[in-house]
Design an enzyme around this catalytic site. Structure first.
Site, PDB file in Angstrom:
ATOM      1  N   SER C  47       0.844  -1.203   0.000  1.00  0.00           N
ATOM      2  CA  SER C  47       0.000   0.000   0.000  1.00  0.00           C
ATOM      3  C   SER C  47       0.874   1.246   0.000  1.00  0.00           C
ATOM      4  O   SER C  47       0.555   2.244  -0.639  1.00  0.00           O
ATOM      5  CB  SER C  47      -0.895   0.030   1.240  1.00  0.00           C
ATOM      6  N   SER C  86      -4.018   2.157   4.104  1.00  0.00           N
ATOM      7  CA  SER C  86      -3.815   0.887   4.788  1.00  0.00           C
ATOM      8  C   SER C  86      -5.066   0.040   4.658  1.00  0.00           C
ATOM      9  O   SER C  86      -6.150   0.487   5.027  1.00  0.00           O
ATOM     10  CB  SER C  86      -3.495   1.139   6.272  1.00  0.00           C
ATOM     11  N   SER C  88      -6.006  -2.842   6.235  1.00  0.00           N
ATOM     12  CA  SER C  88      -6.593  -3.189   7.540  1.00  0.00           C
ATOM     13  C   SER C  88      -6.915  -1.931   8.351  1.00  0.00           C
ATOM     14  O   SER C  88      -7.752  -1.963   9.240  1.00  0.00           O
ATOM     15  CB  SER C  88      -5.612  -4.046   8.341  1.00  0.00           C
ATOM     16  N   GLY C  89      -6.201  -0.849   8.063  1.00  0.00           N
ATOM     17  CA  GLY C  89      -6.402   0.388   8.812  1.00  0.00           C
ATOM     18  C   GLY C  89      -5.884   0.313  10.230  1.00  0.00           C
ATOM     19  O   GLY C  89      -6.162   1.172  11.064  1.00  0.00           O
ATOM     20  N   THR C  91      -2.369  -1.040  10.797  1.00  0.00           N
ATOM     21  CA  THR C  91      -0.917  -1.156  10.848  1.00  0.00           C
ATOM     22  C   THR C  91      -0.429  -0.125  11.864  1.00  0.00           C
ATOM     23  O   THR C  91      -0.743   1.060  11.748  1.00  0.00           O
ATOM     24  CB  THR C  91      -0.296  -0.842   9.466  1.00  0.00           C
ATOM     25  N   GLU C 155      -4.578  -3.160  -2.983  1.00  0.00           N
ATOM     26  CA  GLU C 155      -3.452  -2.406  -3.549  1.00  0.00           C
ATOM     27  C   GLU C 155      -3.694  -2.022  -5.007  1.00  0.00           C
ATOM     28  O   GLU C 155      -3.408  -0.899  -5.428  1.00  0.00           O
ATOM     29  CB  GLU C 155      -2.167  -3.231  -3.398  1.00  0.00           C
TER      30      GLU C 155
END
Lengths: 188, 188, 188, 188
Positions: C47, C86, C88-89, C91, C155
């Site tokens: 990302s 991101s 998963s939001g 990281t 991505e």
């Protein structure tokens, strides 16, 4: 014991290399950096890492500075300065970058261990750090010896040289430590 | 004149910082690096650049070495070593990385200017370079003074320390300069 | 045969993800980017690479753009925008960077696959790409399926989304292809 | 409205580019990657970012992969593969790197938009993505048109191509999604 002997040897080697530089050679370089519209730095391997360390400090001092090859580095122009660092002065990528910058009309400053290298010939201004390099392992072109792996002495001298130059740049700009800290990256 | 006075001052400051380290503190670190399955290095800003310079040398010495955050750095595991470098020892990203590595069971070695910092507390082994840092500008926690921008002395000492350690690593591995050169990046 | 079936599947998956975005969600983001004093982009792993590709294009369009973590990226300020990407939001480094930017008063725009993630909560504006992520492998939070390795679809969608946004930014700025090319890095 | 029209146009353009590739051209490339001792990827600008995204995935699949120019990338050797990505196929640094790799005896795979470019001539195997490039803006050498900024279509097609190839590599290696996740960088 061995460790401290190693450290002393390294510091002595760096001192020998930097003593050979003359103040009258450093001053115009500092002046050119301060006056440049934008400063670009380039270098391969560990020399490139030292060049980046200088770039980071120049940015913190308020100068517009870019590292060649990083994501948002724009095209170089005629009023910019390229500072290129290479012990051998013949790393192909570095030579190529110097030539492009020169053709565009940018001022090229080289820091190298080899006075007769391609980048020294391209550069408008050259600072020679007399340390061993790929083409002259064990002993610099002008006689400086090192027990270290070829390259190390050049890279260490490069860091100390540019940090000493950063002190001069800060003086020329009248910048305080506090102002520097305000530009220091905060997203880390 | 000013330039050479600046250089002498810098070298003297570095010498003062490194004299305070003891050989018996360095030796186990060298040993852990040599025995590690893989070595990971991490650090923010200019400390991160110095950490990378060490990583490059360790790779050339034949040790499997990765820089945290670079493209093809794989997951760290329990038999790996993380070498983390931070003057203040409290850069958030660095602390976070140290904690994750520790939780996974990797050995964590910290090089910091702050003996009481979060990363020193997480680390299995800590080397203290007594230089000024964000939390102690102008004077190191244990008294070392510097005229330089906070951080510079730590970063310079870090480079010289790790280069002296690289000499020890090479000795421990019995590596010659020629072998190193064979691993030196050739695509540049 | 397998190869083209794979390509068709990927393009169909991307199309499904991007159809769920609404124009009225994209427009304010484009506007905020165009009006920002400086744009900062951040993101980990692949990302982060896509975020950098967007940053490079924005720089070429004449916007002052920095990548978090690169050498000469200065401190972010209250009139800047942080674009954080991101899947998963969550990281950790990305969350940390978003929080710092928000505290300083910068505008935070998040692109994530997880509407309920920490970065979505911190962000002033969030664009959700409904693709699988670490916390929801195989199927996006809102139902989009993918045969690809978790992360890939996010991505890819991120690259196409930001390239479509770049077309809007260029239109808003009235930039021609020729002008872009003038800023394109020439030291390569 | 404009946004979704833009997305549809981009996806259609990518589809046109990738339809022109033949499965029998892709298969040997996948095979060479799987059999290589080590894989090196190289590329400038946004193509370089896409090449890195592929490198990251290959590493997660368990293949030993390096990015040219990153810190701990060792010398390339005769049993390694260099994958070089450049739309124009004439970016000087990229040509230089390809030539060095070829001279050392490494296998060179080029992905380019220009069948007659220097890197295509150096490469052992070339995949052509018929998209516009610096030397042929607006229309690919073999007729593919794009409304996007020259380069974008190549870069997008490169990402989708390599992600489709990654699916093939995973199949060839018999790797599951779970195994991939175990190698995914955890220090972030």
């Amino acid at each position: 014991m061995k460790f401290h002997a190693g450290v002393d040897q390294i510091l002595k080697e760096i001192s020998t290399v930097l003593e050979r530089l003359r103040s009258i050679d450093i001053e115009p370089v500092v002046e050119q950096l301060v006056k440049a519209e934008r400063i670009y730095v380039a270098g391969g391997g560990r020399s490139g890492l030292m060049a980046r360390a200088f770039a980071m400090r120049l940015m913190q001092l308020g100068l517009v500075t870019y590292v060649v090859g990083e994501t948002t580095t724009p095209a170089i122009g005629a009023r910019d300065v390229l500072l290129v660092c290479s012990a051998s002065g013949e790393t192909q990528v570095t030579v190529l970058v110097s030539r492009v910058a020169k053709d565009i009309g940018a001022r090229v400053i080289a820091i190298t261990a080899n006075r007769d290298s391609p980048i020294a010939k391209i550069a408008d201004t050259t600072l020679v750090l007399d340390a061993p390099h790929k083409g002259a392992p064990g002993e610099g072109t002008e006689g400086t010896r090192s027990v270290q792996y070829a390259g190390s002495l050049f890279e260490q001298s490069l860091l100390i040289l540019t940090d000493a130059m950063a002190l001069e740049v800060a003086r020329a700009l009248g910048k305080s430590d506090t102002e520097l800290r305000q530009r220091h990256a905060n997203l880390e």
